[in-house]
Design a protein around this motif. Structure first.
Motif, PDB file in Angstrom:
ATOM      1  N   ARG A  90       0.832  -1.204   0.000  1.00  0.00           N
ATOM      2  CA  ARG A  90       0.000   0.000   0.000  1.00  0.00           C
ATOM      3  C   ARG A  90       0.869   1.258   0.000  1.00  0.00           C
ATOM      4  N   ARG A  91       1.942   1.234   0.773  1.00  0.00           N
ATOM      5  CA  ARG A  91       2.861   2.380   0.786  1.00  0.00           C
ATOM      6  C   ARG A  91       3.442   2.600  -0.599  1.00  0.00           C
ATOM      7  N   LEU A  92       3.828   1.522  -1.259  1.00  0.00           N
ATOM      8  CA  LEU A  92       4.385   1.610  -2.602  1.00  0.00           C
ATOM      9  C   LEU A  92       3.380   2.257  -3.556  1.00  0.00           C
ATOM     10  N   ALA A  93       2.125   1.840  -3.484  1.00  0.00           N
ATOM     11  CA  ALA A  93       1.086   2.422  -4.347  1.00  0.00           C
ATOM     12  C   ALA A  93       0.830   3.884  -3.996  1.00  0.00           C
ATOM     13  N   ARG A  94       0.842   4.176  -2.717  1.00  0.00           N
ATOM     14  CA  ARG A  94       0.583   5.543  -2.251  1.00  0.00           C
ATOM     15  C   ARG A  94       1.675   6.502  -2.739  1.00  0.00           C
ATOM     16  N   TYR A 116      -1.769   5.771 -16.302  1.00  0.00           N
ATOM     17  CA  TYR A 116      -2.648   6.724 -15.641  1.00  0.00           C
ATOM     18  C   TYR A 116      -2.291   6.805 -14.154  1.00  0.00           C
ATOM     19  N   ALA A 117      -2.760   7.880 -13.535  1.00  0.00           N
ATOM     20  CA  ALA A 117      -2.583   8.027 -12.090  1.00  0.00           C
ATOM     21  C   ALA A 117      -3.724   7.329 -11.356  1.00  0.00           C
ATOM     22  N   PHE A 118      -3.373   6.573 -10.333  1.00  0.00           N
ATOM     23  CA  PHE A 118      -4.337   5.916  -9.464  1.00  0.00           C
ATOM     24  C   PHE A 118      -4.060   6.341  -8.023  1.00  0.00           C
ATOM     25  N   LEU A 119      -5.123   6.464  -7.254  1.00  0.00           N
ATOM     26  CA  LEU A 119      -4.985   6.717  -5.830  1.00  0.00           C
ATOM     27  C   LEU A 119      -5.441   5.499  -5.049  1.00  0.00           C
ATOM     28  N   LEU A 120      -4.787   5.278  -3.935  1.00  0.00           N
ATOM     29  CA  LEU A 120      -5.207   4.232  -3.021  1.00  0.00           C
ATOM     30  C   LEU A 120      -6.477   4.687  -2.315  1.00  0.00           C
ATOM     31  N   ASP A 121      -7.512   3.846  -2.327  1.00  0.00           N
ATOM     32  CA  ASP A 121      -8.727   4.129  -1.558  1.00  0.00           C
ATOM     33  C   ASP A 121      -8.406   3.805  -0.108  1.00  0.00           C
ATOM     34  N   GLU A 122      -8.010   4.827   0.645  1.00  0.00           N
ATOM     35  CA  GLU A 122      -7.508   4.621   2.004  1.00  0.00           C
ATOM     36  C   GLU A 122      -8.569   3.995   2.914  1.00  0.00           C
ATOM     37  N   ALA A 123      -9.826   4.400   2.762  1.00  0.00           N
ATOM     38  CA  ALA A 123     -10.882   3.885   3.637  1.00  0.00           C
ATOM     39  C   ALA A 123     -11.124   2.399   3.411  1.00  0.00           C
ATOM     40  N   ALA A 124     -10.983   1.964   2.165  1.00  0.00           N
ATOM     41  CA  ALA A 124     -11.266   0.562   1.831  1.00  0.00           C
ATOM     42  C   ALA A 124     -10.032  -0.327   1.912  1.00  0.00           C
ATOM     43  N   SER A 125      -8.848   0.275   1.937  1.00  0.00           N
ATOM     44  CA  SER A 125      -7.596  -0.497   1.901  1.00  0.00           C
ATOM     45  C   SER A 125      -7.091  -0.743   3.312  1.00  0.00           C
ATOM     46  N   THR A 126      -7.646  -1.757   3.952  1.00  0.00           N
ATOM     47  CA  THR A 126      -7.240  -2.141   5.304  1.00  0.00           C
ATOM     48  C   THR A 126      -6.989  -3.639   5.352  1.00  0.00           C
ATOM     49  N   VAL A 142      -7.356  -1.376  -2.599  1.00  0.00           N
ATOM     50  CA  VAL A 142      -8.337  -0.876  -3.560  1.00  0.00           C
ATOM     51  C   VAL A 142      -7.790   0.389  -4.211  1.00  0.00           C
ATOM     52  N   LEU A 143      -7.815   0.427  -5.533  1.00  0.00           N
ATOM     53  CA  LEU A 143      -7.324   1.574  -6.288  1.00  0.00           C
ATOM     54  C   LEU A 143      -8.480   2.267  -7.001  1.00  0.00           C
ATOM     55  N   ILE A 144      -8.416   3.590  -7.068  1.00  0.00           N
ATOM     56  CA  ILE A 144      -9.402   4.358  -7.803  1.00  0.00           C
ATOM     57  C   ILE A 144      -8.672   5.234  -8.806  1.00  0.00           C
ATOM     58  N   GLY A 145      -9.155   5.221 -10.046  1.00  0.00           N
ATOM     59  CA  GLY A 145      -8.523   6.015 -11.080  1.00  0.00           C
ATOM     60  C   GLY A 145      -9.484   6.269 -12.226  1.00  0.00           C
ATOM     61  N   ASN A 198     -17.240   9.292 -10.707  1.00  0.00           N
ATOM     62  CA  ASN A 198     -16.054   9.634 -11.489  1.00  0.00           C
ATOM     63  C   ASN A 198     -15.649  11.080 -11.247  1.00  0.00           C
ATOM     64  N   LEU A 199     -16.632  11.979 -11.223  1.00  0.00           N
ATOM     65  CA  LEU A 199     -16.326  13.388 -10.967  1.00  0.00           C
ATOM     66  C   LEU A 199     -15.692  13.559  -9.597  1.00  0.00           C
ATOM     67  N   GLN A 200     -16.205  12.843  -8.608  1.00  0.00           N
ATOM     68  CA  GLN A 200     -15.626  12.915  -7.270  1.00  0.00           C
ATOM     69  C   GLN A 200     -14.203  12.366  -7.259  1.00  0.00           C
ATOM     70  N   ALA A 201     -13.989  11.265  -7.987  1.00  0.00           N
ATOM     71  CA  ALA A 201     -12.656  10.671  -8.056  1.00  0.00           C
ATOM     72  C   ALA A 201     -11.665  11.627  -8.716  1.00  0.00           C
ATOM     73  N   LEU A 202     -12.103  12.311  -9.767  1.00  0.00           N
ATOM     74  CA  LEU A 202     -11.227  13.278 -10.434  1.00  0.00           C
ATOM     75  C   LEU A 202     -10.929  14.463  -9.518  1.00  0.00           C
ATOM     76  N   SER A 203     -11.943  14.878  -8.769  1.00  0.00           N
ATOM     77  CA  SER A 203     -11.748  15.978  -7.821  1.00  0.00           C
ATOM     78  C   SER A 203     -10.762  15.582  -6.732  1.00  0.00           C
ATOM     79  N   ASP A 204     -10.922  14.364  -6.217  1.00  0.00           N
ATOM     80  CA  ASP A 204     -10.007  13.870  -5.178  1.00  0.00           C
ATOM     81  C   ASP A 204      -8.583  13.764  -5.711  1.00  0.00           C
ATOM     82  N   LEU A 205      -8.450  13.302  -6.952  1.00  0.00           N
ATOM     83  CA  LEU A 205      -7.123  13.160  -7.556  1.00  0.00           C
ATOM     84  C   LEU A 205      -6.443  14.521  -7.679  1.00  0.00           C
ATOM     85  N   THR A 206      -7.213  15.503  -8.162  1.00  0.00           N
ATOM     86  CA  THR A 206      -6.657  16.853  -8.301  1.00  0.00           C
ATOM     87  C   THR A 206      -6.275  17.437  -6.947  1.00  0.00           C
TER      88      THR A 206
END
Length: 210
Positions: A16-20, A40-50, A55-58, A119-127
């Motif tokens: 997870r650290r590596l992905a983060r 593409y850029a992906f973010l780790l879904d911190e709430a779901a990744s336990t 879990v990745l979102i992109g 998707n819009l929320q994911a793009l907002s979070d990524l930005t």
């Protein structure tokens, strides 16, 4: 990846650290038309990744969702951490074989296509994730209608990782003296200096220094 059991990275916290820390990833699909790869850029879904969950979102730009046949089958997402050339001149006298140290994870899962709002929320979070580090951050919230129009050119995906194949090849076979020499050169000013790779080696060989 090559079968190297002594370099296996099994700790999901470390994966997870590596992905983060390395959000620019490669997505590979085996489609009816052949193998397709995109970046593409992906973010780790911190709430779901336990626990053992990752879990990745992109998102992908249209029409990559069709090229990859996203949602129809498993994809491979490659996370590439620090990597670099290791010169045998850093080894003991007489050792002449170089190598390449690296930290890499192959993550597998079947993408779930996000709704337009998700998707819009994911793009907002990524930005927001990246803009938080600049002096005058900008975000999609500054112009919601324009942002929504731009988002229509993308397809958001959520990937629950079901298989992992990760390696941390960091000179584990070398003596402490050689490891110290390698780290010293990586932290130096030579042509193959690589401070991030040195930090990864310290995590493995002396966690107290990481």
């Amino acid at each position: 990846m090559r079968h190297t059991p002594h370099y296996l990275l099994l700790d999901h916290d470390e994966i997870r650290r590596l992905a983060r820390e390395n959000p620019w990833m490669t997505i590979v699909s085996h489609t009816a038309a052949g193998i397709v790869a995109s970046h593409y850029a992906f973010l780790l879904d911190e709430a779901a990744s336990t626990g053992d969950d990752i879990v990745l979102i992109g998102h992908v730009g249209r029409p990559d969702e069709k090229a990859h046949e996203l949602g129809d089958h498993e994809v491979l997402i490659i996370v590439q951490g620090a990597h670099g050339y290791i010169s045998p001149s850093w080894y003991a006298e007489g050792d002449i074989i170089p190598t390449w140290n690296h930290v890499t994870a192959h993550l597998y899962g079947t993408p779930e296509i996000l709704s337009d709002d998700e998707n819009l929320q994911a793009l907002s979070d990524l930005t927001d994730h990246f803009e938080q580090h600049v002096v005058n951050p900008r975000g999609l919230h500054l112009d919601p209608e324009y942002s929504r129009r731009v988002a229509r050119g993308t397809v958001g995906i959520r990937v629950v990782i079901t298989r992992v194949d990760a390696r941390a090849k960091l000179s584990q076979s070398k003596s402490p003296e050689v490891v110290a020499s390698i780290i010293g050169h990586l932290e130096g000013e030579g042509p193959y200096a690589h401070a991030a790779l040195a930090r990864e080696m310290r995590r493995v060989h002396d966690p107290r220094d990481s």
